[in-house]
Design an enzyme around this catalytic site. Structure first.
Site, PDB file in Angstrom:
ATOM      1  N   TRP A   1       0.835  -1.210   0.000  1.00  0.00           N
ATOM      2  CA  TRP A   1       0.000   0.000   0.000  1.00  0.00           C
ATOM      3  C   TRP A   1       0.866   1.254   0.000  1.00  0.00           C
ATOM      4  O   TRP A   1       0.550   2.235  -0.677  1.00  0.00           O
ATOM      5  CB  TRP A   1      -0.976  -0.002   1.183  1.00  0.00           C
ATOM      6  CG  TRP A   1      -1.922  -1.157   1.127  1.00  0.00           C
ATOM      7  CD1 TRP A   1      -2.056  -2.164   2.031  1.00  0.00           C
ATOM      8  CD2 TRP A   1      -2.885  -1.441   0.093  1.00  0.00           C
ATOM      9  NE1 TRP A   1      -3.019  -3.054   1.626  1.00  0.00           N
ATOM     10  CE2 TRP A   1      -3.539  -2.640   0.444  1.00  0.00           C
ATOM     11  CE3 TRP A   1      -3.235  -0.805  -1.111  1.00  0.00           C
ATOM     12  CZ2 TRP A   1      -4.533  -3.211  -0.358  1.00  0.00           C
ATOM     13  CZ3 TRP A   1      -4.228  -1.376  -1.904  1.00  0.00           C
ATOM     14  CH2 TRP A   1      -4.862  -2.557  -1.528  1.00  0.00           C
TER      15      TRP A   1
ATOM     16  N   ASP B   1      -1.998   6.611   6.427  1.00  0.00           N
ATOM     17  CA  ASP B   1      -2.979   5.676   5.883  1.00  0.00           C
ATOM     18  C   ASP B   1      -3.309   4.731   7.030  1.00  0.00           C
ATOM     19  O   ASP B   1      -2.510   3.859   7.384  1.00  0.00           O
ATOM     20  CB  ASP B   1      -2.386   4.918   4.683  1.00  0.00           C
ATOM     21  CG  ASP B   1      -3.332   3.854   4.137  1.00  0.00           C
ATOM     22  OD1 ASP B   1      -4.406   3.634   4.738  1.00  0.00           O
ATOM     23  OD2 ASP B   1      -2.990   3.235   3.104  1.00  0.00           O
TER      24      ASP B   1
ATOM     25  N   LYS C   1     -12.161  -2.343   6.643  1.00  0.00           N
ATOM     26  CA  LYS C   1     -11.364  -3.167   7.551  1.00  0.00           C
ATOM     27  C   LYS C   1     -11.943  -3.063   8.967  1.00  0.00           C
ATOM     28  O   LYS C   1     -12.241  -4.051   9.594  1.00  0.00           O
ATOM     29  CB  LYS C   1      -9.897  -2.736   7.557  1.00  0.00           C
ATOM     30  CG  LYS C   1      -9.292  -2.440   6.166  1.00  0.00           C
ATOM     31  CD  LYS C   1      -8.929  -3.680   5.387  1.00  0.00           C
ATOM     32  CE  LYS C   1      -8.633  -3.478   3.917  1.00  0.00           C
ATOM     33  NZ  LYS C   1      -7.643  -2.527   3.502  1.00  0.00           N
TER      34      LYS C   1
HETATM   35  C1  LIG Z   1      -7.046  -2.077   2.122  1.00  0.00           C
HETATM   36  C2  LIG Z   1      -6.044  -1.013   2.192  1.00  0.00           C
HETATM   37  C3  LIG Z   1      -5.940  -0.018   1.209  1.00  0.00           C
HETATM   38  C4  LIG Z   1      -6.808   0.000  -0.040  1.00  0.00           C
HETATM   39  O1  LIG Z   1      -8.086   0.370   0.255  1.00  0.00           O
HETATM   40  P1  LIG Z   1      -9.180   0.535  -0.893  1.00  0.00           P
HETATM   41  O2  LIG Z   1     -10.356   1.013  -0.105  1.00  0.00           O
HETATM   42  O3  LIG Z   1      -9.385  -0.798  -1.527  1.00  0.00           O
HETATM   43  O4  LIG Z   1      -8.692   1.534  -1.865  1.00  0.00           O
HETATM   44  C5  LIG Z   1      -4.997   0.975   1.379  1.00  0.00           C
HETATM   45  N1  LIG Z   1      -4.192   0.991   2.456  1.00  0.00           N
HETATM   46  C6  LIG Z   1      -4.250   0.048   3.415  1.00  0.00           C
HETATM   47  C7  LIG Z   1      -3.340   0.126   4.586  1.00  0.00           C
HETATM   48  C8  LIG Z   1      -5.183  -0.984   3.314  1.00  0.00           C
HETATM   49  O5  LIG Z   1      -5.254  -1.923   4.256  1.00  0.00           O
END
Ligand SMILES: *Cc1c(COP(=O)(O)O)cnc(C)c1O
Length: 360
Positions: free
Chosen positions: A102, A172, A196
């Site tokens: 990511w 993030d 998540k």
């Molecule tokens: C799942 C995830 C993403 C991607 O998220 P999307 O909603 O599919 O764009 C980005 N960063 C992290 C840390 C993630 O776990």
């Protein structure tokens, strides 16, 4: 059919109470005579759903007054572009730490808009650790400093946040928001996809310090400009109404559990139950060691692909599902977000013990 123990990395398990509440309101929400899905986003009922989700999130995370909260679409992946478009506006450069897939995507996207300085990386060992950060390498003129607080795929997290001084820290937080108490004031901006730890896929939460808003690059698409969304209270266009409603239910559920402190305490107990077993096991082992271990995503392997496959197959049959690891790590991964109970983790450990005994 009984509900299974769902260890999916995302979209992931939701609290059963939340699903039942949604079920009870699916035909008629309150006195509206309709489903939340069927409501105008400008209706009184929906406005109050949105306001209440926002204020509950603000309360749970102790978000200071000078931060705005946005509910957007496009996933965390859209934020990979939205962050540089809005924040890379003074010196056109930013510091990034590369701790996994990511982070890499975030870096790749930011490079379209300015100079990206990758100040540390753990790619040399399949991202199985958080690299030491040398403060001497931090650029004091960077427009921001980006980290992925928890690395969903590799099972690592920052035990401590880097001190970036006056450079705004961007996090993030997709896979560990609300799992532990973060000091929001240490960040300039936080973003997280909901699927998540917050609710269903389709909502993306952004928490942004007010002074960082309003200097987006000229060619920033309207939908990618934080200012537009703030001025319109997350209603520049139709927001993901049902997702916001469900997220609101999840936030209320977290509050009922005792808030983020209570979640953090249980999450540590859950993670310890699994790590303690892995560290003592002669068959399974954790792929991450020491202080960098994630409390949310726990990858593990047996070292033998056939045994891994056998384990996943038998676990699935016994009701422990979505345990297959990400293809870049292999083996297994148990994602144990807020909605996973301590009992669920203990049952998994019990099953792993039995499997180990039978496969010596
Ligand atoms: C799942 C995830 C993403 C991607 O998220 P999307 O909603 O599919 O764009 C980005 N960063 C992290 C840390 C993630 O776990």
């Amino acid at each position: 059919m009984q509900r299974v123990y769902n260890f999916s990395a995302g979209p992931s398990a939701l609290p059963e109470e939340v699903l039942k509440k949604a079920q009870s309101e699916i035909l008629c929400y309150g006195t509206s005579g309709m489903s939340v899905m069927e409501m105008s986003h400008r209706s009184k009922d929906f406005m109050s759903i949105l306001d209440s989700a926002e204020s509950t999130l603000r309360e749970l995370m102790h978000v200071p007054e000078n931060y705005k909260i946005l509910f957007l679409q496009g996933g965390a992946s859209s934020q990979f572009a939205m962050v540089p478009l809005n924040l890379m506006n003074k010196n056109k450069k930013a510091d990034y730490v590369n701790t996994g897939a990511w982070s890499k995507k975030a870096i790749k996207e930011a490079k379209r808009y300015g100079a990206v300085n990758v100040i540390a990386s753990s790619e040399d060992k399949t991202f199985s650790y958080i690299p030491e950060l040398d403060i001497a390498k931090f650029d004091k003129d960077a427009d921001y400093f980006h980290i992925t607080t928890n690395n969903t795929i590799y099972g690592t997290r920052y035990a401590e946040l880097p001190d970036t001084g006056n450079v705004p820290l961007v996090g993030d937080m997709s896979s560990d928001i609300l799992s532990k108490n973060y000091d929001v004031s240490k960040f300039g901006l936080i973003y997280a996809g909901a699927q998540k730890n917050l609710g269903p896929a389709g909502v993306t939460v952004v928490i942004i310090r007010e002074d960082l808003v309003g200097n987006a690059m000229d060619f920033t698409p309207t939908m990618f400009n934080y200012k537009e969304h703030i001025e319109n209270g997350s209603m520049y266009n139709t927001p993901p109404t049902y997702g916001i409603y469900l997220m609101g239910l999840v936030l209320n559920w977290v509050k009922e559990q005792g808030g983020v402190d209570a979640m953090e305490k249980i999450n540590i107990e859950k993670a310890n139950a699994l790590y303690n077993f892995l560290d003592a096991s002669s068959l399974f082992k954790s792929t991450v060691s020491g202080k960098d271990r994630s409390v949310m995503n726990i990858p593990f392997v047996t070292g033998n692909e056939e045994v891994d496959a056998k384990f996943i197959k038998e676990a699935t049959a016994a009701g422990f599902v979505q345990l297959k690891g990400h293809r870049s790590v292999g083996g297994m991964r148990a994602s144990i977000y807020n909605a996973i109970s301590l009992e669920g983790v203990q049952k998994l450990v019990e099953f792993m013990k039995q499997f180990e005994a039978a496969n010596k």
